[in-house]
Design a protein around this motif. Structure first.
Motif, short mmCIF file in Angstrom:
data_model
loop_
_atom_site.label_atom_id
_atom_site.label_comp_id
_atom_site.label_asym_id
_atom_site.label_seq_id
_atom_site.Cartn_x
_atom_site.Cartn_y
_atom_site.Cartn_z
N ILE A 55 50.11 31.54 44.58
CA ILE A 55 49.54 30.77 43.47
C ILE A 55 48.13 31.27 43.17
O ILE A 55 47.76 31.47 42.01
N GLU A 56 47.37 31.52 44.23
CA GLU A 56 46.00 32.00 44.01
C GLU A 56 46.02 33.39 43.40
O GLU A 56 45.21 33.71 42.53
N TYR A 57 46.96 34.22 43.85
CA TYR A 57 47.05 35.57 43.29
C TYR A 57 47.33 35.48 41.78
O TYR A 57 46.72 36.17 40.97
N MET A 58 48.27 34.61 41.42
CA MET A 58 48.66 34.48 40.01
C MET A 58 47.51 33.93 39.17
O MET A 58 47.28 34.38 38.05
N ALA A 59 46.77 32.95 39.68
CA ALA A 59 45.64 32.39 38.95
C ALA A 59 44.58 33.47 38.75
O ALA A 59 43.99 33.64 37.68
N ASP A 60 44.40 34.26 39.80
CA ASP A 60 43.43 35.34 39.78
C ASP A 60 43.86 36.40 38.76
O ASP A 60 43.05 36.92 37.99
N LEU A 61 45.17 36.68 38.73
CA LEU A 61 45.71 37.67 37.80
C LEU A 61 45.45 37.24 36.36
O LEU A 61 45.04 38.03 35.52
N MET A 62 45.67 35.95 36.07
CA MET A 62 45.47 35.44 34.72
C MET A 62 44.00 35.62 34.32
O MET A 62 43.70 36.08 33.22
N GLU A 63 43.10 35.29 35.26
CA GLU A 63 41.67 35.43 34.98
C GLU A 63 41.32 36.88 34.67
O GLU A 63 40.55 37.17 33.77
N LYS A 64 41.94 37.79 35.45
CA LYS A 64 41.65 39.21 35.26
C LYS A 64 42.16 39.70 33.91
O LYS A 64 41.51 40.50 33.24
N ILE A 65 43.33 39.19 33.50
CA ILE A 65 43.89 39.61 32.21
C ILE A 65 43.00 39.10 31.07
O ILE A 65 42.68 39.84 30.13
N VAL A 66 42.59 37.83 31.18
CA VAL A 66 41.74 37.25 30.13
C VAL A 66 40.44 38.05 30.03
O VAL A 66 39.98 38.39 28.93
N SER A 67 39.88 38.37 31.17
CA SER A 67 38.59 39.07 31.17
C SER A 67 38.76 40.50 30.61
O SER A 67 37.95 40.96 29.81
N LEU A 68 39.85 41.17 31.01
CA LEU A 68 40.11 42.52 30.47
C LEU A 68 40.28 42.47 28.95
O LEU A 68 39.76 43.31 28.21
N CYS A 69 41.00 41.46 28.48
CA CYS A 69 41.27 41.35 27.04
C CYS A 69 39.98 41.18 26.25
O CYS A 69 39.82 41.73 25.16
N LYS A 70 39.04 40.43 26.80
CA LYS A 70 37.78 40.20 26.09
C LYS A 70 36.91 41.47 26.18
O LYS A 70 36.40 41.97 25.18
N ARG A 71 36.79 41.98 27.41
CA ARG A 71 35.90 43.12 27.67
C ARG A 71 36.31 44.36 26.90
O ARG A 71 35.47 45.09 26.38
N ARG A 72 37.62 44.61 26.77
CA ARG A 72 38.08 45.85 26.17
C ARG A 72 38.57 45.67 24.73
O ARG A 72 39.10 46.59 24.12
N GLY A 73 38.40 44.49 24.17
CA GLY A 73 38.70 44.34 22.75
C GLY A 73 40.14 44.10 22.41
O GLY A 73 40.63 44.56 21.37
N PHE A 74 40.87 43.40 23.30
CA PHE A 74 42.23 43.00 22.94
C PHE A 74 42.21 41.65 22.21
O PHE A 74 42.74 41.51 21.12
N VAL A 75 41.58 40.66 22.86
CA VAL A 75 41.61 39.30 22.30
C VAL A 75 40.24 38.65 22.39
O VAL A 75 39.60 38.70 23.45
N PHE A 76 39.80 38.05 21.29
CA PHE A 76 38.54 37.29 21.28
C PHE A 76 38.85 35.85 20.88
O PHE A 76 39.74 35.62 20.04
#
Ligand code: ATP
Length: 488
Positions: A55-76
């Motif tokens: 569960i912690e891995y999955m929550a962490d994964l979601m956070e990483k995806i959200v952060s990647l999307c913002k940082r690299r210009g996928f989703v704002f």
């Protein structure tokens, strides 16, 4: 929310790409377990510990995806400078490419290669009578309860218990909340001018049924497909782009002979599952959910969801419904127009409709989840978005080895200018080559080209593969052919 069955976890930990991350995570999590009284931890057993880690891995994964999307210009977040607006997201330079690739792959495979399927682009706002006939003004609702203390609103069917989950306050009785956004046509805000932003694209297809039949004169079965915006005033949000108030839908209405509907339903279920497998989504992350008969929507004879295992648990990716002849019959009744189909024998009938329907944003989130991986070496962590090359926003990145050597820059520019006529190509001359590779890996670019001093001699470049990290020398005049094969 999380369905962390032991089978899922075993699959998950046996998957090579997760192994090293999991190992680190177990070590990092160990202190968490020790925070609990020893008697409790020892009673938990392996399953509970695995479950927590998962569960912690999955929550962490979601956070990483959200952060990647913002940082690299996928989703704002939409309107971010004004504090954002709940349930609305903007897609940045890479996000728009990703979405366009998903849409065009869907269009190619669902419309263009199928002789019996045609496309349509109807308006977002229809005559409000459309929504009366389709049943949406009455039934497109979710059950809502509001907290009498903090005034937060919740979907009654998602609440556990009788108290507000936020503040423990008392809740109002359940009332039905219509999810359609209202708007007004013309200069006066009067009931007579009220219209709705469409919550699904398919009604535009049903009201154009006779127009399309008259123009293409099809035989049953045949389909009409549409991609376009949908709007739903969702009560509960969250989980990033999974549940939005504005999103893009891809829908096919497949018209079949009554009596053949069950056969075609099974056909489309299989087709759509294979579509996801072809895109590189693994089988273990997909499953069907059969809606119980009692819970079916007002128009449906059978509904099956294709669910994906998102970081927050299993949830609907795509819905498949047998809409019967409900929509055509109701529009015929309501409009007074004959919407029956005349078959080869001259018999008039209302076809049944099988509808695969999916949101582009949900596919994007599934692909980001599926593709995200971290590979640790001695020095650094390589983040890779292992997207299918067909869907990757950028196909090839071109680098001159050194940005201050005009001969290298000139040659690299020539290659870039030539390839950009065929593929979406990126240019990068910042930092060292290793950093440039890592930067492209993180956004899913399948290939990088480096122009070095040898290139000027042998007219070959180094092509590096995102997944294997293997490098090979390819002649400049063979590059197009090489990528055309690899990206097909
Ligand atoms: P859910 O149960 O998740 O609310 P639904 O059953 O209401 O979804 P459908 O009406 O079947 O959804 O819509 C078809 C598809 O449209 C869904 O499978 C999903 O991919 C997409 N979709 C629906 N609502 C949303 C939303 N609010 N945000 C993003 N995509 C959505």
């Amino acid at each position: 929310m999380i369905n962390a069955s032991i089978e899922n976890m075993i699959d998950f930990f046996c998957d090579k790409r997760n192994r090293s991350t999991w190992h680190k995570l177990r070590i990092a999590n160990f202190p968490r377990f020790v925070k609990y009284p020893t008697s409790q931890v020892s009673g938990w057993g392996l399953t509970s510990c695995l479950q927590i880690g998962y569960i912690e891995y999955m929550a962490d994964l979601m956070e990483k995806i959200v952060s990647l999307c913002k940082r690299r210009g996928f989703v704002f977040p939409s309107s971010e400078i004004y504090g954002g607006i709940g349930g609305f997201w903007d897609f940045g330079p890479l996000g728009v490419e990703l979405k366009n690739n998903i849409k065009s792959w869907w269009w190619q495979t669902m419309v263009q290669i199928r002789e019996e399927v045609v496309g349509l682009d109807s308006t977002i706002i229809h005559n409000p009578k459309v929504w009366q006939a389709s049943g949406h003004t009455l039934s497109f609702t979710d059950p809502l309860r509001e907290c009498k203390s903090c005034h937060q609103r919740f979907r009654a069917d998602q609440l556990k218990g009788e108290k507000c989950p936020e503040c423990g306050g008392k809740l109002t009785e359940v009332k039905q909340f219509n999810l359609m956004f209202e708007t007004f046509i013309g200069s006066a805000k009067e009931t007579a001018n009220k219209a709705y932003l469409r919550p699904e694209t398919c009604q535009g297809i049903f009201v154009n049924f006779a127009n399309v039949v008259d123009t293409i004169q099809p035989k049953l079965p045949f389909g009409i497909a549409q991609i376009g915006k949908g709007f739903r005033n969702e009560i509960t949000l969250g989980n990033f782009i999974f549940r939005d108030r504005e999103f893009e839908m891809m829908e096919l209405e497949y018209f079949v002979k009554p009596g053949e509907d069950e056969k075609w339903f099974d056909y489309w279920l299989k087709e759509r599952l294979n579509w996801y497998l072809d895109l590189g989504i693994s089988k273990k992350n997909l499953r069907f959910f059969e809606h119980p008969k009692k819970a079916l929507a007002h128009y449906s004879k059978r509904t099956v969801d294709i669910e994906y295992q998102f970081p927050f648990g299993w949830a609907e990716l795509e819905g498949m419904a047998n809409r019967t002849d409900f929509d055509l019959k109701n529009h015929a009744k309501s409009s007074g127009k004959d919407l029956r189909f005349q078959d080869e024998k001259g018999e008039k009938l209302y076809p049944y409709v099988i509808e695969p329907s999916v949101g582009v944003e949900r596919i994007a989130l599934a692909l980001l989840t599926e593709g995200y991986r971290e590979e640790k070496d001695k020095k650094e962590t390589r983040v890779v978005l292992a997207l299918n090359p067909k869907i990757a926003p950028v196909k090839v990145a071109v680098f001159p080895l050194l940005p201050n050597k005009p001969a290298l820059v000139k040659k690299a520019r020539e290659i870039y200018d030539d390839l950009k006529n065929c593929f979406n190509v990126a240019w990068d001359d910042r930092g060292n080559i290793g950093k440039r590779y890592y930067s492209q890996d993180e956004t899913g670019t399948p290939f990088c080209i480096t122009v070095d001093f040898e290139t000027l001699e042998d007219k070959k470049v180094t092509v590096r593969d995102r997944d294997s990290m293997k490098q090979e020398r390819i002649a400049i005049d063979k590059l197009k052919e090489f990528f055309q094969t690899k990206l097909a």
